[in-house]
Design an enzyme around this catalytic site. Structure first.
Site, short mmCIF file in Angstrom:
data_model
loop_
_atom_site.label_atom_id
_atom_site.label_comp_id
_atom_site.label_asym_id
_atom_site.label_seq_id
_atom_site.Cartn_x
_atom_site.Cartn_y
_atom_site.Cartn_z
N HIS A 110 29.83 11.27 16.35
CA HIS A 110 31.21 11.39 15.87
C HIS A 110 32.06 10.34 16.59
O HIS A 110 31.95 10.20 17.82
CB HIS A 110 31.75 12.79 16.13
N ASN B 203 24.31 14.60 15.67
CA ASN B 203 25.31 13.85 14.89
C ASN B 203 26.10 12.95 15.84
O ASN B 203 26.33 13.31 16.99
CB ASN B 203 26.29 14.83 14.23
C1 GAR Z 1 30.55 5.93 12.30
O1 GAR Z 1 31.76 5.53 12.93
C2 GAR Z 1 30.26 7.38 12.60
O2 GAR Z 1 30.57 7.76 13.90
C3 GAR Z 1 31.14 8.07 11.60
O3 GAR Z 1 31.00 7.31 10.43
C4 GAR Z 1 30.75 5.95 10.78
C5 GAR Z 1 29.51 5.50 10.05
O4 GAR Z 1 29.31 4.13 10.24
N1 GAR Z 1 30.79 9.44 11.40
C6 GAR Z 1 31.68 10.39 11.16
O5 GAR Z 1 32.87 10.17 11.06
C7 GAR Z 1 31.10 11.77 11.01
N2 GAR Z 1 32.12 12.76 11.06
P1 GAR Z 1 27.91 3.47 9.88
O6 GAR Z 1 27.55 3.95 8.46
O7 GAR Z 1 28.18 2.00 9.93
O8 GAR Z 1 26.89 3.93 10.89
#
Ligand code: GAR
Length: 209
Positions: free
Chosen positions: A109, A107
């Site tokens: 984060h 994952n």
């Molecule tokens: C990203 O910033 C990722 O790190 C975060 O969601 C966003 C998705 O962006 N994930 C989390 O917060 C998981 N806990 P994306 O859909 O443009 O890749």
């Protein structure tokens, strides 16, 4: 040898795009078998289709975690997936998926764990007033962003930053970090020892004769 990978998303899919781009240039030895979203409106599904990648929506709404994950696992199994990448997948994983794919789910984060776990990494780090944040790629366990850490990359706050400029720069850093972690996994360079992930040296350039 290309590792069969599934990417799980819930939203925009910019991290998915970075993986697609690196597979298309040949710098990432993976084949994206499918992209799975738990939300029907996730833009990442369109990104996948545009690149000829199977895009599957398995809505989580109205189902128990077990019911939903059973459907996800059925798709993963039928596509022969070896690595599951959570790229903006906004759900905790449960027993159903982790028992089957333990040690094979990673994952990304958007904060330096263990600080600011959860779904608002950028906002939480920004509001706390940290001077350095970043992102973390880790193996997934049953906890909320608690699994062993593969790599982290720093995103220092600049004097004229706003939350939005901080986030935009952070996303660019994520787009390097996630493919790099996938590369390490797929080239067999990661070993989990308790909480620690050992990154083995790159021996690909060594002479074997
Ligand atoms: C990203 O910033 C990722 O790190 C975060 O969601 C966003 C998705 O962006 N994930 C989390 O917060 C998981 N806990 P994306 O859909 O443009 O890749």
């Amino acid at each position: 040898m290309q590792t069969p990978v599934a990417v799980l998303i819930s939203g925009s899919g910019s991290n998915l795009q970075s993986i697609i781009d690196q597979t298309e240039t040949g710098s990432l030895p993976v084949r994206i078998c499918c992209v799975i979203s738990n939300r029907p409106d996730a833009f990442g599904l369109e990104r996948a289709r545009k690149h000829g990648i199977e895009a599957v929506c398995i809505p989580s709404k109205g189902k128990t975690r077990e019911e939903h994950e059973r459907e996800v696992v059925a798709v993963l199994d039928s596509r022969g997936v070896q690595l599951v990448v959570l790229a903006g997948y906004m759900r905790l994983l449960g027993h159903e998926l982790l028992e089957r794919y333990r040690g094979r789910v990673i994952n990304i984060h958007p904060a330096l764990l263990p600080s600011f776990p959860g779904t608002h990494g950028y906002e939480d780090a920004w509001n706390y007033g940290v001077k350095v944040s970043g992102c973390t790629v880790h193996f997934v366990d049953e906890g909320c962003d608690t699994g062993p850490i593969i790599l982290q990359a720093a995103n220092p706050i600049e004097p004229d930053d706003t939350l939005e400029t901080f986030r935009q720069r952070g996303l660019k850093i994520e787009h390097q970090a996630l493919p790099e972690a996938i590369r390490l996994y797929c080239t067999g360079r990661l070993r989990i020892e308790g909480r620690r992930v050992i990154v083995e040296p790159d021996r690909s350039a060594e002479c074997t004769g």
